[in-house]
Motif scaffolding. Structure first.
Motif, short mmCIF file in Angstrom:
data_model
loop_
_atom_site.label_atom_id
_atom_site.label_comp_id
_atom_site.label_asym_id
_atom_site.label_seq_id
_atom_site.Cartn_x
_atom_site.Cartn_y
_atom_site.Cartn_z
N PHE A 1 -13.05 -3.44 12.74
CA PHE A 1 -12.24 -2.30 12.34
C PHE A 1 -11.23 -1.69 13.70
O PHE A 1 -12.05 -1.54 14.59
CB PHE A 1 -12.90 -1.31 11.78
CG PHE A 1 -12.17 -0.05 11.37
CD1 PHE A 1 -12.32 1.23 12.02
CD2 PHE A 1 -11.52 0.23 10.10
CE1 PHE A 1 -11.53 2.04 11.60
CE2 PHE A 1 -10.90 1.25 9.76
CZ PHE A 1 -10.95 2.20 10.61
N VAL A 2 -9.99 -1.61 13.25
CA VAL A 2 -9.21 -0.91 14.38
C VAL A 2 -8.87 0.68 13.93
O VAL A 2 -8.92 1.53 14.52
CB VAL A 2 -7.96 -1.61 14.45
CG1 VAL A 2 -6.93 -0.98 15.53
CG2 VAL A 2 -8.16 -2.92 15.02
N ALA A 3 -8.15 0.47 12.77
CA ALA A 3 -7.72 2.00 12.03
C ALA A 3 -7.79 1.98 11.00
O ALA A 3 -7.30 0.91 9.99
CB ALA A 3 -6.37 2.23 12.74
N GLY A 4 -7.54 3.00 10.02
CA GLY A 4 -7.75 3.36 8.66
C GLY A 4 -6.95 4.46 8.29
O GLY A 4 -7.24 5.53 9.04
N VAL A 5 -6.40 4.45 7.19
CA VAL A 5 -5.69 5.82 6.51
C VAL A 5 -5.96 5.80 5.21
O VAL A 5 -6.13 4.97 4.40
CB VAL A 5 -4.31 5.75 6.83
CG1 VAL A 5 -3.58 4.73 6.35
CG2 VAL A 5 -3.42 7.13 6.43
N SER A 6 -6.14 7.21 4.75
CA SER A 6 -6.64 7.52 3.45
C SER A 6 -5.16 7.20 2.57
O SER A 6 -4.36 7.24 2.92
CB SER A 6 -7.37 9.10 3.26
OG SER A 6 -5.96 9.85 3.72
N ALA A 7 -5.65 7.33 1.12
CA ALA A 7 -4.47 7.05 0.03
C ALA A 7 -3.52 8.17 0.12
O ALA A 7 -2.27 8.00 0.23
CB ALA A 7 -5.23 6.67 -1.23
N ASN A 8 -4.04 9.35 0.42
CA ASN A 8 -2.75 10.62 0.59
C ASN A 8 -2.47 11.04 1.69
O ASN A 8 -2.22 11.91 1.71
CB ASN A 8 -3.51 11.62 -0.49
CG ASN A 8 -5.09 12.15 0.10
OD1 ASN A 8 -5.32 11.72 1.01
ND2 ASN A 8 -5.53 13.14 -0.64
N VAL A 9 -3.05 10.11 2.69
CA VAL A 9 -2.51 10.34 4.09
C VAL A 9 -2.95 11.68 4.65
O VAL A 9 -2.50 12.06 5.96
CB VAL A 9 -0.91 10.20 4.29
CG1 VAL A 9 -0.53 9.92 5.73
CG2 VAL A 9 -0.52 9.45 3.28
N ASP A 10 -4.12 12.17 4.08
CA ASP A 10 -4.66 13.36 4.82
C ASP A 10 -5.99 12.92 5.91
O ASP A 10 -6.33 13.95 6.53
CB ASP A 10 -5.31 14.05 3.92
CG ASP A 10 -6.52 13.80 3.04
OD1 ASP A 10 -7.27 14.25 2.22
OD2 ASP A 10 -6.61 12.36 3.08
N ARG A 11 -6.21 11.77 5.90
CA ARG A 11 -7.05 11.45 6.98
C ARG A 11 -6.87 10.00 7.72
O ARG A 11 -6.51 9.11 6.91
CB ARG A 11 -8.57 11.19 6.28
CG ARG A 11 -9.40 12.43 6.01
CD ARG A 11 -10.58 12.21 5.21
NE ARG A 11 -11.43 11.48 6.49
CZ ARG A 11 -12.46 10.61 6.05
NH1 ARG A 11 -12.76 10.46 4.99
NH2 ARG A 11 -13.12 10.10 7.07
N THR A 12 -7.30 10.04 8.77
CA THR A 12 -7.23 8.85 9.69
C THR A 12 -8.55 8.51 10.45
O THR A 12 -9.16 9.54 10.80
CB THR A 12 -5.91 8.70 10.60
OG1 THR A 12 -6.07 9.73 11.60
CG2 THR A 12 -4.62 8.58 9.74
#
Length: 124
Positions: free
Chosen positions: A47-58
């Motif tokens: 895993f490198v990076a992730g972002v939530s569906a509504n862009v409120d979390r990374t």
């Protein structure tokens, strides 16, 4: 199912930058958690990076914090990975992936849809 196509990989010198893009089509992109993973030769996919569906979390793996930034544009069905201050150890095939999970999973098995990958090579 989401179809994912990555682009933007290439060869760059250490300290340089690249921006990866992942274009999505298919089921509703805006409802999916999006992640970037990478796999170097002889190593497991990480895993490198992730972002939530509504862009409120990374979320980021420790080795890229402060250097990489994940973002998404739901209007364009695209997720990005801006990579700065690249190091030779960042060399890998980079994959984007989509998940229906709650939160941002860091395990690959939580992601059901994957792109074909794009090669990033950082020379010293």
């Amino acid at each position: 199912q989401v179809q994912l196509v990555e682009s933007g990989g290439g060869l760059v010198q250490a300290g340089g930058s690249l921006r990866l893009s992942c274009a999505a089509s298919g089921r509703t992109f805006s409802n999916s958690v999006m992640g970037w993973f990478r796999q170097a030769p002889g190593k497991a996919r990480e895993f490198v990076a992730g972002v939530s569906a509504n862009v409120d979390r990374t979320e980021y793996t420790n080795s890229v914090k402060g250097r990489f930034t994940i973002s998404r544009d739901n209007a364009k069905n695209t997720v990005y990975l801006q990579m700065n201050s690249l190091k030779p150890e960042d060399t890998a095939v980079y994959y984007c992936a989509a998940s229906d999970a709650i939160g941002i999973p860091i395990m690959a098995f939580a992601y059901g849809d994957w792109g074909q990958g794009t090669q990033v090579t950082v020379s010293s």
